[in-house]
Each structure stands twice: as C-alpha cells, then as structure tokens.
Design a protein around this motif. Structure first.
Motif, mmCIF file in Angstrom:
data_model
loop_
_atom_site.group_PDB
_atom_site.id
_atom_site.type_symbol
_atom_site.label_atom_id
_atom_site.label_comp_id
_atom_site.label_asym_id
_atom_site.label_seq_id
_atom_site.Cartn_x
_atom_site.Cartn_y
_atom_site.Cartn_z
ATOM 1 N N LEU A 1 -13.948 4.289 -3.996
ATOM 2 C CA LEU A 1 -11.928 4.493 -3.192
ATOM 3 C C LEU A 1 -12.844 5.150 -2.220
ATOM 4 N N ASN B 1 -3.124 0.054 -4.679
ATOM 5 C CA ASN B 1 -4.163 0.449 -3.387
ATOM 6 C C ASN B 1 -2.882 1.717 -2.472
ATOM 7 N N GLN C 1 -11.781 2.566 1.210
ATOM 8 C CA GLN C 1 -10.733 1.641 -0.029
ATOM 9 C C GLN C 1 -9.420 3.029 0.518
ATOM 10 N N SER C 2 -9.822 4.221 0.194
ATOM 11 C CA SER C 2 -8.077 4.900 -0.110
ATOM 12 C C SER C 2 -8.999 6.195 0.713
ATOM 13 N N GLU D 1 0.780 -1.217 -0.328
ATOM 14 C CA GLU D 1 0.294 0.116 -0.257
ATOM 15 C C GLU D 1 0.478 1.078 0.166
#
Length: 302
Positions: A153, A124, A158-159, A2
C-alpha cells in the motif's frame, strides 16, 4: 469511498472504579483511542474506520454501539464466534500513573488475519494507522502478512502508513522479535509517531539524541517524536523552530496521552495543516485528556 483514516488493532472493555466506589465500563485500546480522537477532530461521520475482531458477547455488542456513536465506520470489524472481546481494569495513583490488570490472552483480536479475517483487501484509505501493540498481539505469520500488505500500500502510493511503536515488552515473544518486527515496520511507515521512551527501551539507546538521530536518517511524510509533557520534536524543524508546548495544569490520568496526541496530529495532517500546527494540535489535546480519568474523555471535555 475512501476513508480518511483506517485504524487497525485491538479494542478492549475498560473497567474503571468510579469515585463512588462503583465500576464503570467503557471501551479503549491504543489504536481505537486514536481513531476516536481523530474522528472527533475531523467531525465527518464515517470518514474514520476501525478494523478489529470481536466476539458475540454482550460487551462486544456494546462496543459496536460505542464506536458508531463516535461516528466511526464499523463495517471492517469482524466477528469470531469462538472468542470474546478483551477486558482490562485500570487504577491510577496520585500522580496520574496507571496500573493495569488484563484479561486478553484469548481475545478475538488476536485471531485477526488468520482463518477468520484475510489481510487483503484492506479498504481504500488515505492513511492506515497501527501500532506495535497491533503487531504484538498477532500470530507471527499473521503479523508478517499484514506488514507485507502495508508495504504494498505504501510503495504503490495507495495509502500512507502511520505507525507508533508503542512498545510493551510483555506482549512480545522476545525482545529480538520486537526489534526485528518494529525495525521493519519503521522501514515501511510513511508517518512516524513514536514515543521517545519506548524507542530508547526497545533499541537500548541511552540518550534521546540517539533516537532523534536515528529518525533523522529517513525521509518521512510526517514525523513527531513524542516526549510527554515536554512536547514532541520533529526532524522537519530546526531545534529553535519548535513551538513552545504548554504543560498540562492538572494531571489526573495519563491513559491515552500518546493516543490522543496521535489522533489530533493525524486529523490536523489530513486537514492540510503544517508540521508545527499538527504537533500543537496533538499536544493540546493530550494535555486536556490527561486532566480527566479514562482513555476516552467525554465529549464535553474535549
């Protein structure tokens, strides 16, 4: 793996006239500048990645070398054999204000997220960072595809999406298009890093309070509204709780003042610092950057 930060945007070769009259070439671009300053502050090679498109020209190859020398992961950079990297020349006046000449109309970055570069999947990343310039240079369909993916996302957790509107009217097909797009992007974003002058110009707001009130209407993961030498304001802090921001003693070149602020601010956020510490980190770095020529100052002047 990541990434701590993934920057998305356009990088250009920067041509600057030196004190001896010769021209020097570097590389810059708003989101790239932020990625470099964030990478320097984190000091963890490979933790910051940059996504753009370049050509096969010598300047493009030199850019890859420059990015790697800053510890930036370049594996997200695609190559368009039919286009080249953009170029700009910059000059500054006695007060440090800049004037630019651009050769970027057919740069490779403008073809991102089309036939040469799919929007999915983005790697990621804890934070994905982009700007209004990133969106302005893209074709409308590519622009919307990118924003759709960023919304996924963000909403999926996720982000975190960090955004600076960085409004440049000449890059947009119309004011209405810019207002519509950037309004949607502010709805998507989790971390807001606008400049107050850009927001006033884009949305025809006549006072700083109007901008601040608008950003107070949303709950942000983090938010710093930049006001140049006076320092930022944050909805997280009461007016009296803001720290004192020292003005730069010397101003030679204001190029990348906001970009460097964003880089140091995001690095401090990634390292778990609070809002006040993030803002102070950003303002301190920006004050040092404006005291030297060029968008990306040498390591010795950090």
């Amino acid at each position: 793996m990541e990434f701590s930060l993934l920057g998305i945007g356009e990088v250009m070769a920067e041509i600057r006239k030196g004190t001896s009259g010769d021209f020097k070439v570097g590389f810059a671009g708003d989101t790239y500048n932020t990625a470099v300053y964030c990478a320097r502050a984190l000091n963890q090679p490979g933790s910051v990645a940059y996504k753009t498109s370049i050509g096969r020209d010598p300047l493009s190859a030199s850019f890859i070398d420059a990015a790697r020398s800053e510890g930036i992961d370049t594996n997200q950079i695609s190559t368009n054999p039919e286009r080249n990297i953009g170029v700009y020349a910059v000059s500054t006046d006695a007060s440090g204000e800049r004037s630019f000449s651009y050769w970027r109309a057919s740069s490779a970055a403008r073809g991102m997220f089309t036939d040469h570069d799919d929007v999915r999947p983005l790697p990621n990343s804890r934070i994905v960072y982009l700007s209004g310039i990133t969106l302005a240079i893209l074709q409308p369909a590519s622009r919307q595809a990118l924003m759709n993916e960023l919304r996924i996302l963000s909403e999926s957790g996720q982000s975190l999406i960090a955004f600076d509107s960085n409004y440049r009217a000449q890059l947009w097909e119309s004011t209405d298009a810019a207002q519509t797009c950037l309004s949607e992007m502010w709805d998507i974003a989790d971390i807001a890093l606008p400049s107050i002058d850009d927001e006033m110009a884009l949305f025809n707001e006549t006072s700083e309070d109007a901008v601040i009130s608008r950003f107070n209407e949303k709950t942000w993961e983090a938010c710093a509204i930049k006001r140049g030498a006076r320092g930022p304001v944050s909805p997280f802090l009461e007016p009296h709780a803001h720290p004192e921001f020292k003005t730069a003693e010397i101003v030679i070149d204001t190029t990348a003042a906001g970009d460097s602020f964003n880089g140091a601010y995001l690095a401090a956020y990634i390292q778990g610092q609070n809002e006040t510490e993030c803002m102070l980190s950003g303002h301190e770095l920006a004050s040092r950057v404006v005291s030297a020529p060029g968008a990306i100052v040498s390591q010795s002047r950090r």
